[in-house]
Design a protein around this motif. Structure first.
Motif, PDB file in Angstrom:
ATOM      1  N   ARG A   4      21.623  25.842  21.077  1.00  0.00           N
ATOM      2  CA  ARG A   4      22.730  26.816  21.003  1.00  0.00           C
ATOM      3  C   ARG A   4      23.842  26.448  21.982  1.00  0.00           C
ATOM      4  N   GLU A   5      23.473  26.120  23.208  1.00  0.00           N
ATOM      5  CA  GLU A   5      24.470  25.709  24.216  1.00  0.00           C
ATOM      6  C   GLU A   5      25.163  24.421  23.779  1.00  0.00           C
ATOM      7  N   LEU A   6      24.381  23.507  23.250  1.00  0.00           N
ATOM      8  CA  LEU A   6      24.922  22.229  22.797  1.00  0.00           C
ATOM      9  C   LEU A   6      25.902  22.429  21.638  1.00  0.00           C
ATOM     10  N   THR A   7      25.555  23.296  20.719  1.00  0.00           N
ATOM     11  CA  THR A   7      26.449  23.605  19.605  1.00  0.00           C
ATOM     12  C   THR A   7      27.773  24.155  20.127  1.00  0.00           C
ATOM     13  N   GLY A   8      27.705  25.058  21.078  1.00  0.00           N
ATOM     14  CA  GLY A   8      28.914  25.627  21.674  1.00  0.00           C
ATOM     15  C   GLY A   8      29.779  24.559  22.325  1.00  0.00           C
ATOM     16  N   LYS A   9      29.146  23.653  23.046  1.00  0.00           N
ATOM     17  CA  LYS A   9      29.897  22.571  23.701  1.00  0.00           C
ATOM     18  C   LYS A   9      30.550  21.641  22.683  1.00  0.00           C
ATOM     19  N   VAL A  10      29.811  21.296  21.628  1.00  0.00           N
ATOM     20  CA  VAL A  10      30.344  20.407  20.590  1.00  0.00           C
ATOM     21  C   VAL A  10      31.542  21.062  19.914  1.00  0.00           C
ATOM     22  N   HIS A  11      31.383  22.315  19.509  1.00  0.00           N
ATOM     23  CA  HIS A  11      32.464  23.008  18.816  1.00  0.00           C
ATOM     24  C   HIS A  11      33.683  23.179  19.720  1.00  0.00           C
ATOM     25  N   SER A  12      33.453  23.469  20.977  1.00  0.00           N
ATOM     26  CA  SER A  12      34.560  23.604  21.931  1.00  0.00           C
ATOM     27  C   SER A  12      35.300  22.271  22.110  1.00  0.00           C
ATOM     28  N   ALA A  13      34.550  21.197  22.221  1.00  0.00           N
ATOM     29  CA  ALA A  13      35.169  19.872  22.373  1.00  0.00           C
ATOM     30  C   ALA A  13      35.992  19.515  21.137  1.00  0.00           C
ATOM     31  N   MET A  14      35.448  19.799  19.966  1.00  0.00           N
ATOM     32  CA  MET A  14      36.176  19.529  18.717  1.00  0.00           C
ATOM     33  C   MET A  14      37.470  20.342  18.681  1.00  0.00           C
ATOM     34  N   TYR A  15      37.381  21.614  19.015  1.00  0.00           N
ATOM     35  CA  TYR A  15      38.547  22.499  19.004  1.00  0.00           C
ATOM     36  C   TYR A  15      39.634  21.984  19.950  1.00  0.00           C
ATOM     37  N   HIS A  16      39.246  21.681  21.175  1.00  0.00           N
ATOM     38  CA  HIS A  16      40.228  21.245  22.176  1.00  0.00           C
ATOM     39  C   HIS A  16      40.861  19.898  21.819  1.00  0.00           C
ATOM     40  N   GLN A  17      40.072  18.983  21.275  1.00  0.00           N
ATOM     41  CA  GLN A  17      40.646  17.698  20.859  1.00  0.00           C
ATOM     42  C   GLN A  17      41.661  17.892  19.744  1.00  0.00           C
ATOM     43  N   CYS A  18      41.321  18.720  18.781  1.00  0.00           N
ATOM     44  CA  CYS A  18      42.247  18.968  17.658  1.00  0.00           C
ATOM     45  C   CYS A  18      43.522  19.645  18.142  1.00  0.00           C
ATOM     46  N   ARG A  19      43.408  20.599  19.036  1.00  0.00           N
ATOM     47  CA  ARG A  19      44.598  21.293  19.552  1.00  0.00           C
ATOM     48  C   ARG A  19      45.488  20.330  20.341  1.00  0.00           C
TER      49      ARG A  19
END
Length: 146
Positions: A4-19
Protein backbone atom coordinates in the motif's frame (compact mmCIF):
# COMPACT_ATOMS: atom_id res chain seq x y z
CA UNK A 1 7.60 -0.90 2.98
CA UNK A 2 4.27 -2.62 2.41
CA UNK A 3 2.44 -2.76 -0.94
CA UNK A 4 0.00 0.00 0.00
CA UNK A 5 2.80 2.43 0.90
CA UNK A 6 4.69 1.44 -2.23
CA UNK A 7 1.63 2.02 -4.40
CA UNK A 8 1.24 5.49 -2.90
CA UNK A 9 4.88 6.32 -3.59
CA UNK A 10 4.69 5.06 -7.19
CA UNK A 11 1.51 6.99 -7.93
CA UNK A 12 2.89 10.14 -6.32
CA UNK A 13 6.11 9.89 -8.34
CA UNK A 14 4.14 9.40 -11.56
CA UNK A 15 1.91 12.39 -10.76
CA UNK A 16 4.81 14.72 -9.95
CA UNK A 17 6.81 13.71 -13.02
CA UNK A 18 3.83 14.33 -15.29
CA UNK A 19 3.09 17.71 -13.70
CA UNK A 20 6.74 18.80 -14.00
CA UNK A 21 7.50 17.70 -17.56
CA UNK A 22 4.44 16.06 -19.10
CA UNK A 23 5.61 12.46 -18.87
CA UNK A 24 6.84 9.83 -16.44
CA UNK A 25 9.48 7.15 -16.95
CA UNK A 26 9.97 3.86 -15.11
CA UNK A 27 13.65 4.55 -14.32
CA UNK A 28 12.80 7.97 -12.86
CA UNK A 29 10.00 6.48 -10.78
CA UNK A 30 12.42 3.86 -9.47
CA UNK A 31 14.85 6.62 -8.49
CA UNK A 32 12.11 8.80 -6.97
CA UNK A 33 10.87 6.01 -4.70
CA UNK A 34 14.37 5.01 -3.59
CA UNK A 35 14.63 1.66 -5.37
CA UNK A 36 17.35 2.80 -7.77
CA UNK A 37 20.21 5.05 -6.75
CA UNK A 38 21.30 7.68 -9.24
CA UNK A 39 24.88 6.36 -9.30
CA UNK A 40 23.66 2.83 -10.04
CA UNK A 41 21.43 4.19 -12.82
CA UNK A 42 24.45 5.95 -14.33
CA UNK A 43 26.53 2.76 -14.01
CA UNK A 44 23.86 0.97 -16.03
CA UNK A 45 23.63 3.74 -18.63
CA UNK A 46 27.42 3.67 -19.13
CA UNK A 47 27.38 -0.13 -19.47
CA UNK A 48 29.04 -0.86 -16.12
CA UNK A 49 26.05 -2.98 -15.05
CA UNK A 50 24.76 -5.80 -17.29
CA UNK A 51 21.07 -4.97 -16.79
CA UNK A 52 18.91 -2.60 -14.74
CA UNK A 53 17.41 -5.31 -12.49
CA UNK A 54 20.91 -5.99 -11.15
CA UNK A 55 21.26 -2.49 -9.68
CA UNK A 56 17.78 -2.08 -8.20
CA UNK A 57 17.52 -2.47 -4.44
CA UNK A 58 14.42 -4.67 -4.37
CA UNK A 59 13.74 -8.24 -5.45
CA UNK A 60 12.12 -9.12 -8.78
CA UNK A 61 8.69 -9.63 -7.21
CA UNK A 62 8.72 -6.06 -5.78
CA UNK A 63 10.08 -4.69 -9.04
CA UNK A 64 7.28 -6.40 -10.95
CA UNK A 65 4.73 -4.97 -8.50
CA UNK A 66 6.16 -1.46 -8.97
CA UNK A 67 5.96 -1.79 -12.76
CA UNK A 68 2.35 -3.01 -12.57
CA UNK A 69 1.48 0.00 -10.38
CA UNK A 70 3.01 2.36 -12.96
CA UNK A 71 0.89 0.80 -15.72
CA UNK A 72 -2.19 0.89 -13.48
CA UNK A 73 -1.68 4.59 -12.74
CA UNK A 74 -1.09 5.33 -16.43
CA UNK A 75 -4.31 3.55 -17.44
CA UNK A 76 -6.43 5.20 -14.76
CA UNK A 77 -5.12 8.65 -15.70
CA UNK A 78 -5.26 8.32 -19.47
CA UNK A 79 -1.50 8.51 -20.01
CA UNK A 80 -0.30 7.52 -23.45
CA UNK A 81 2.38 4.79 -23.55
CA UNK A 82 5.39 5.74 -25.65
CA UNK A 83 8.30 3.38 -26.29
CA UNK A 84 11.76 4.87 -25.78
CA UNK A 85 14.91 3.25 -27.08
CA UNK A 86 17.61 3.19 -24.37
CA UNK A 87 21.17 3.11 -25.61
CA UNK A 88 24.42 3.09 -23.75
CA UNK A 89 25.97 6.42 -22.81
CA UNK A 90 29.59 7.19 -23.58
CA UNK A 91 29.76 5.53 -26.99
CA UNK A 92 30.60 8.02 -29.69
CA UNK A 93 29.43 7.35 -33.21
CA UNK A 94 32.49 6.76 -35.33
CA UNK A 95 32.04 5.29 -38.74
CA UNK A 96 29.86 2.23 -38.56
CA UNK A 97 30.20 1.52 -34.82
CA UNK A 98 26.93 -0.02 -33.67
CA UNK A 99 24.68 1.66 -31.10
CA UNK A 100 24.63 -0.46 -27.96
CA UNK A 101 21.12 -1.05 -26.60
CA UNK A 102 20.70 -1.40 -22.86
CA UNK A 103 19.04 -4.33 -21.15
CA UNK A 104 16.56 -3.94 -18.34
CA UNK A 105 16.21 -7.59 -17.34
CA UNK A 106 18.50 -10.55 -16.85
CA UNK A 107 16.24 -12.70 -19.02
CA UNK A 108 16.14 -10.21 -21.90
CA UNK A 109 12.47 -11.14 -22.43
CA UNK A 110 11.20 -8.75 -25.14
CA UNK A 111 7.94 -8.04 -23.27
CA UNK A 112 9.79 -7.08 -20.08
CA UNK A 113 12.26 -4.98 -22.05
CA UNK A 114 9.42 -3.15 -23.81
CA UNK A 115 7.51 -2.50 -20.59
CA UNK A 116 10.57 -1.07 -18.85
CA UNK A 117 11.35 1.22 -21.78
CA UNK A 118 7.81 2.60 -22.00
CA UNK A 119 7.33 6.21 -20.98
CA UNK A 120 3.91 7.56 -20.06
CA UNK A 121 2.86 10.84 -21.67
CA UNK A 122 0.21 13.13 -20.22
CA UNK A 123 -0.96 15.02 -23.32
CA UNK A 124 -2.94 17.53 -21.26
CA UNK A 125 0.13 18.40 -19.16
CA UNK A 126 2.31 18.60 -22.26
CA UNK A 127 -0.11 21.08 -23.82
CA UNK A 128 -0.23 23.09 -20.59
CA UNK A 129 3.56 23.16 -20.30
CA UNK A 130 3.91 24.23 -23.96
CA UNK A 131 1.37 27.02 -23.46
CA UNK A 132 3.30 28.27 -20.40
CA UNK A 133 6.60 28.16 -22.30
CA UNK A 134 5.05 30.02 -25.27
CA UNK A 135 3.58 32.66 -22.94
CA UNK A 136 6.96 33.13 -21.23
CA UNK A 137 8.69 33.49 -24.62
CA UNK A 138 6.14 36.04 -25.78
CA UNK A 139 6.48 37.99 -22.53
CA UNK A 140 10.27 37.92 -22.86
CA UNK A 141 10.09 39.22 -26.44
CA UNK A 142 7.71 42.04 -25.46
CA UNK A 143 10.07 43.19 -22.69
CA UNK A 144 13.01 43.58 -25.08
CA UNK A 145 13.35 46.99 -26.67
CA UNK A 146 12.72 46.82 -30.42
Amino acid sequence: MNDRELTGKVHSAMYHQCRARGFATPVDVLMDIGVLRKQKYEDWRFGRAPFLEAVCEVNLQKLSFIMSQMFSYAQKNGLKPSFCYYKRWGVKKKGSRPVIPLRFSKSGNPEIEKRCATHFVDNACVAELKAKADAARTEDQEERPG
